[in-house]
Design an enzyme around this catalytic site. Structure first.
Site, PDB file in Angstrom:
ATOM      1  N   ASP A   1     -10.208 -32.970 -57.954  1.00  0.00           N
ATOM      2  CA  ASP A   1     -11.291 -33.627 -58.683  1.00  0.00           C
ATOM      3  C   ASP A   1     -12.602 -33.606 -57.893  1.00  0.00           C
ATOM      4  O   ASP A   1     -12.760 -34.316 -56.903  1.00  0.00           O
ATOM      5  CB  ASP A   1     -10.885 -35.072 -58.991  1.00  0.00           C
ATOM      6  CG  ASP A   1     -11.827 -35.742 -59.981  1.00  0.00           C
ATOM      7  OD1 ASP A   1     -12.823 -35.108 -60.385  1.00  0.00           O
ATOM      8  OD2 ASP A   1     -11.564 -36.896 -60.353  1.00  0.00           O
TER       9      ASP A   1
ATOM     10  N   ASP B   1     -17.565 -30.523 -63.123  1.00  0.00           N
ATOM     11  CA  ASP B   1     -16.431 -31.419 -62.896  1.00  0.00           C
ATOM     12  C   ASP B   1     -15.113 -30.683 -63.092  1.00  0.00           C
ATOM     13  O   ASP B   1     -14.798 -30.238 -64.194  1.00  0.00           O
ATOM     14  CB  ASP B   1     -16.528 -32.602 -63.860  1.00  0.00           C
ATOM     15  CG  ASP B   1     -15.458 -33.657 -63.630  1.00  0.00           C
ATOM     16  OD1 ASP B   1     -14.779 -33.610 -62.594  1.00  0.00           O
ATOM     17  OD2 ASP B   1     -15.298 -34.533 -64.494  1.00  0.00           O
TER      18      ASP B   1
END
Length: 400
Positions: free
Chosen positions: A77, A279
């Site tokens: 992440d 992201d």
């Protein structure tokens, strides 16, 4: 002119005694020695790397923690800071296939002390006086959370030379109370955002602020490979024919790029100028409504396939693709970043939601725009934090 910290010229000398100054100098020397010792195996001329596993729209990074090393699969992440894993004994944990990390079985495990510099600098951490521990609580936008004890232990990665590389005193969260919708392969999250305590920050000069990854498709009909790689340091450079770069911006701990516009085929959909979050933790790509509805209208004009019923409230543009996999008439969608055009194939823009039903993986947003992981599949994506640049290069990631 360079001035020593405790010299008279520096202004820090004051009434400090010679013995005190020597003691401070020795403390600084020890701290520097400890730091370089932590990075000792990273200075061997090899570069760290890790396997990346595709898991239903999510990507897991293989690391090992503790001594002896315990393998963990953590959700990769770039929008998070804290690295954490579920720990035993667990008060409230989501199901996972791998055994929970057990701190008492590691000879190098330590808890971070309350009110320590580390405790005060890591996002989400706070001190608890009654047991002198540093606790943490991190909550995510989907209402998932992790709560536990801020800890440190030995982190081990693979390397370009094939031998393991270790980083001592790696700070992470030992989660004893965790909630979220995670695949059973997942043990926690690895945070590659840009802030104190993140994975990249802790790697420090050894990786020089550089990392790159190549995400494979997790559709088994399109790709039979199980993993690809993420590289850190000198091997993370993205260059050569087809590579493009655009400025990278930081806000708090998140990476942004500047999106100037979008094209469907050769038709440019007006001009836009706004920031978009890059992201790896989000599957779908989110666009501000004005930009999204221009994109949706253009796609509907071009695609002549049979329309399928939407599967949910988000993905409303769906089609029946031919069962033989030979799809025609799906336009290339180009994201125009500042100085870089990233051309997306149908693999990047449509996601299979049923046997032959594929839906547009780009959806409208009321708030922030997000460049998710689906549009990054089969690109070598490189981050250079020092140069503040992000690069993209079309690549068959299954061969990386």
């Amino acid at each position: 002119m360079l001035t020593k910290v405790d010299s008279v010229i520096s202004g820090n000398w004051s009434e400090t005694s010679y013995q005190d100054r020597i003691a401070k100098a020795l403390q600084r020397s020890k701290a520097r020695a400890d730091y370089f010792a932590n990075l000792s195996s990273f200075a061997s001329g090899s570069s760290p790397l890790a396997d990346m596993i595709a898991a239903n729209g999510n990507y897991l990074m293989k690391i090992s923690l503790g001594l002896p090393p315990v393998e963990l699969h953590l959700s990769f992440d770039t929008g998070s800071v804290l690295t954490w894993t579920q720990c035993a004994p667990c008060k409230n944990c989501f199901p996972q296939n791998m055994p929970l990390f057990t701190p008492k079985l590691s000879s190098t495990y330590k808890t971070v002390a309350a009110k320590s510099k580390t405790c005060m600098s890591v996002l989400g951490a706070y001190s608890r006086a009654r047991d002198n521990t540093c606790r943490y609580l991190v909550e995510y936008l989907d209402n998932s959370y992790t709560r536990g004890i801020l800890s440190s232990d030995t982190l081990t990665l693979n390397s370009t030379l094939g031998s393991p590389m270790s980083l001592r005193n790696f700070v992470f969260g030992c989660g004893y109370n965790n909630r979220g919708i995670y695949e059973r392969q997942t043990c926690g999250i690895i945070g590659l955002g840009i802030a104190q305590g993140s994975f990249i920050t802790q790697m420090g000069p050894a990786v020089d602020g550089k990392f790159s990854y190549c995400l494979i498709s997790d559709d088994l009909e399109l790709n039979t490979s199980k993993s690809s790689k993420i590289h850190f340091g000198k091997r993370a450079a993205v260059s050569g024919p087809g590579s493009v770069s655009t400025p990278l911006y930081f806000y708090k701990h998140v990476y942004f790029a500047s999106l100037k516009g979008i094209s469907v085929g050769k038709r440019k959909l007006g001009s836009f100028d706004g920031k978009i979050v890059v992201d790896s933790g989000a599957t779908l790509t989110y666009l501000h409504k004005k930009m999204y509805y221009s994109l949706e209208a253009a796609i509907k004009k071009v695609i002549k396939l049979k329309v399928a019923e939407p599967v949910d409230e988000l993905q409303k543009v769906c089609y029946e693709f031919p069962s033989n996999g030979r799809v025609k008439g799906i336009p290339v969608i180009t994201f125009h970043f500042g100085g870089a055009d990233v051309k997306l194939s149908p693999l990047n823009t449509f996601v299979r939601v049923d046997d032959n039903v594929h839906c547009l993986g780009i959806v409208p947003s009321n708030d922030v725009a997000i460049f998710g992981n689906l549009v990054q599949v089969n690109f070598l994506v490189g981050y250079d934090i020092k140069k503040m640049a992000i690069s993209f290069k079309p690549t068959d990631c299954s061969k990386q």
